[in-house]
Design an enzyme around this catalytic site. Structure first.
Site, short mmCIF file in Angstrom:
data_model
loop_
_atom_site.label_atom_id
_atom_site.label_comp_id
_atom_site.label_asym_id
_atom_site.label_seq_id
_atom_site.Cartn_x
_atom_site.Cartn_y
_atom_site.Cartn_z
N SER A 90 -10.20 68.57 29.87
CA SER A 90 -10.23 68.27 28.45
C SER A 90 -8.83 68.54 27.90
O SER A 90 -8.25 69.59 28.17
CB SER A 90 -11.25 69.19 27.79
OG SER A 90 -11.18 69.05 26.40
N HIS A 94 -1.16 67.75 20.23
CA HIS A 94 -0.72 67.62 18.84
C HIS A 94 0.81 67.59 18.82
O HIS A 94 1.45 68.63 18.96
CB HIS A 94 -1.19 68.82 18.01
CG HIS A 94 -2.67 68.86 17.80
ND1 HIS A 94 -3.32 67.98 16.98
CD2 HIS A 94 -3.62 69.68 18.30
CE1 HIS A 94 -4.62 68.25 16.98
NE2 HIS A 94 -4.83 69.28 17.78
N HIS A 104 -6.63 62.79 22.36
CA HIS A 104 -7.65 63.64 22.98
C HIS A 104 -8.22 62.88 24.17
O HIS A 104 -8.43 61.67 24.10
CB HIS A 104 -8.77 63.91 21.96
CG HIS A 104 -10.09 64.21 22.60
ND1 HIS A 104 -11.10 63.27 22.71
CD2 HIS A 104 -10.56 65.34 23.18
CE1 HIS A 104 -12.13 63.82 23.33
NE2 HIS A 104 -11.83 65.07 23.62
N ASN A 106 -11.13 63.61 27.58
CA ASN A 106 -12.05 64.54 28.22
C ASN A 106 -12.87 63.77 29.24
O ASN A 106 -13.38 62.69 28.93
CB ASN A 106 -12.96 65.16 27.14
CG ASN A 106 -14.15 65.91 27.73
OD1 ASN A 106 -15.28 65.66 27.35
ND2 ASN A 106 -13.90 66.78 28.68
N ARG A 108 -15.86 64.64 32.28
CA ARG A 108 -16.69 65.76 32.76
C ARG A 108 -17.84 65.27 33.63
O ARG A 108 -18.34 64.15 33.45
CB ARG A 108 -17.22 66.54 31.56
CG ARG A 108 -17.99 65.69 30.57
CD ARG A 108 -18.32 66.40 29.26
NE ARG A 108 -19.06 65.51 28.37
CZ ARG A 108 -18.53 64.68 27.48
NH1 ARG A 108 -17.22 64.62 27.33
NH2 ARG A 108 -19.29 63.90 26.73
N HIS A 138 -5.11 50.73 23.18
CA HIS A 138 -6.44 50.16 23.41
C HIS A 138 -6.46 49.22 24.61
O HIS A 138 -7.46 49.16 25.33
CB HIS A 138 -6.92 49.43 22.15
CG HIS A 138 -7.41 50.36 21.08
ND1 HIS A 138 -8.70 50.86 21.06
CD2 HIS A 138 -6.80 50.91 20.01
CE1 HIS A 138 -8.84 51.66 20.02
NE2 HIS A 138 -7.70 51.71 19.36
N HIS A 169 -19.35 63.16 6.45
CA HIS A 169 -19.15 63.72 5.11
C HIS A 169 -17.97 63.06 4.39
O HIS A 169 -17.86 63.17 3.17
CB HIS A 169 -19.00 65.24 5.16
CG HIS A 169 -17.77 65.72 5.88
ND1 HIS A 169 -17.62 65.64 7.24
CD2 HIS A 169 -16.64 66.29 5.41
CE1 HIS A 169 -16.45 66.14 7.57
NE2 HIS A 169 -15.82 66.55 6.49
#
Lengths: 296, 296
Positions: A90, A94, A104, A106, A108, A138, A169
């Site tokens: 992972s 920044h 980012h 990851n 697994r 992309h 939110h």
């Protein structure tokens, strides 16, 4: 059908070494390495770089853990029984320069009882995006999927990413997306090939952007906007991220889990970008799901 | 028995004015005021100050909202039916000077169907604490409770605070605590008197500390430690805080809810305070629940 778990772990471990060695070529600083054990089973190796010349905070983590899900958490995961194993890599990078996006990735491999599956993904979070960078990123993931179209439907994995990296939110995507997948438990051999294709594709999707943009001049205002937008990263990871919550609920190593959070972040009040500004462009053009891979 | 909801709202509204006017006397800047309406019912008034001479970020929010709980969220709240009302005041003050602690206070009146209750609390989060400040703060809340011992058992409310403002993933308290209560639905008249006592006590518990410490010299290193510790505040609010989650799950106004997050925050990797330092003292002496109110 079950896979050779040791081989999978070894792949992730060597991928960590490869990625870190390439990232170190872009920075004046070296990664700090921490090997750790987990009381409830397993351990990992965390590689982290803080306050570098290119990366303000870069974390590349390998972990190979096993244990028992809590009763409550077990309900949210497919399969039977409480015993699980999880190994994976992972990373969250920044960059210092606001013209270089955060990334980012990851990958697994999980088992629970007789069930085994892969999960993972890669996504890009620009602050001041360049159209050509977003498209190039992309395209790499489009190619990785089409090479393994027997198990990886690009359109599905791309939409999955847009849905997953979304802040309800704020009704806002975290960034410009990429690919995301979870619970891939059919044709595990082929999925495993696809996961390796993804691991091997990471550097070519991101490093060219770093190299092209890391020396671009930026002002204090650019930096402040970057720090403000990083707040969304923190909000997403603490409120919604499956990996973060998985780690916190299974007694993971806190410093490795929260390594994904940026070094410096700021929360303003009711920030609105100026009409016609580069900041407004991020919201209007880039923070809207779009089929970038097929643009030219 | 039911209380006069309008009178309660008016009290919270005038308390907001009083607190803001006193805080403005400590800063060169004035609060910005936003009145807002909520699509699903009700509204509020947010008062916020950013980047002031004393407060790096200060938010004092009044809200008076009504609506319907989502089915899922309704299960976590006492009472029947989905219709609710909530009015209250909520504040978080993040001072600029690392020798001044951050403070949080919230008092609220909720109804759901025929049921009504009060909730609230106050807690202090120092970075470089002074023993006398911590004791004085707790003594104010001890007195507020003992004056209303028919409904407010200090030891209970103090322990409740220690339990509530706790970060399980760090096994660490958020700060030095204070008092906390929720679902107080018996003897509502007396509880209402107690809540007003709390509201009226806030300034005397916190302002003296601000006045005493706000001019103290601090270095860049003090500031960095403050920004680092503020990360815990963000972790708590996004991972555990009932008010934040209530707001996010009931379609609240995001900028007012997340106003509690500090302006500038930093996440280091595996930070450990130097043995014998003031930073270590915070962890060793202050980040451990303790009966401060009864110390001298």
């Amino acid at each position: 059908m079950s896979l050779d778990r040791t081989a999978i772990c070894n792949y992730f471990l060597s991928l960590q070494d490869l990625i870190v060695s390439k990232l170190e070529k872009e920075d004046e600083k070296k990664f700090h390495v921490d090997s750790w054990e987990r009381v409830a089973g397993g351990g990992g190796r965390t590689k982290v770089l803080l306050d570098g010349s290119t990366f303000e905070k870069a974390g590349v983590n390998f972990s190979d853990v096993s244990g028992e899900f809590s009763e409550e958490f077990a309900k949210q995961i497919p399969g039977d029984g409480r015993a699980f194993t999880a190994c994976g890599i992972s990373l969250v990078l920044h960059p210092k320069n606001p013209f270089v996006p955060t990334v980012h990735a990851n990958f697994r491999y999980l088992t629970r009882g007789n069930r085994a599956w892969f999960g993972g993904g890669v996504d890009l979070t620009p602050y001041y995006p360049f159209r050509e960078d977003v498209i190039a990123f992309h395209k790499v993931w489009h190619k990785a999927c089409t090479t393994h179209s027997d198990v990886a439907d690009y359109d599905k994995l791309k939409s999955w990413c847009d849905e997953y990296f979304h802040l309800p939110h704020r009704n806002e995507p975290r960034g410009v997306g990429g690919i995301f997948f979870d619970y891939l438990d059919k044709n595990l051999d082929q999925v495993w090939s696809f996961v390796q294709e993804c691991g091997n594709s990471f550097l070519s999707s991101y490093l060219p952007i770093v190299q092209k943009r890391k020396t671009q001049f930026f002002s204090e205002a650019h930096k402040e906007f970057q720090e403000y937008r990083r707040g969304r990263y923190v909000e997403f990871n603490l409120l919604y991220d499956r990996g973060t919550i998985f780690g916190l609920k299974t007694g993971g190593r806190i410093e490795s889990i929260l390594m994904s959070l940026p070094l410096k972040v700021r929360w303003l009040y009711d920030y609105q970008p100026t009409i016609g500004s580069k900041e407004a462009e991020l919201y209007e053009i880039y923070l809207k799901p779009r089929d970038w891979a097929r643009e030219v």
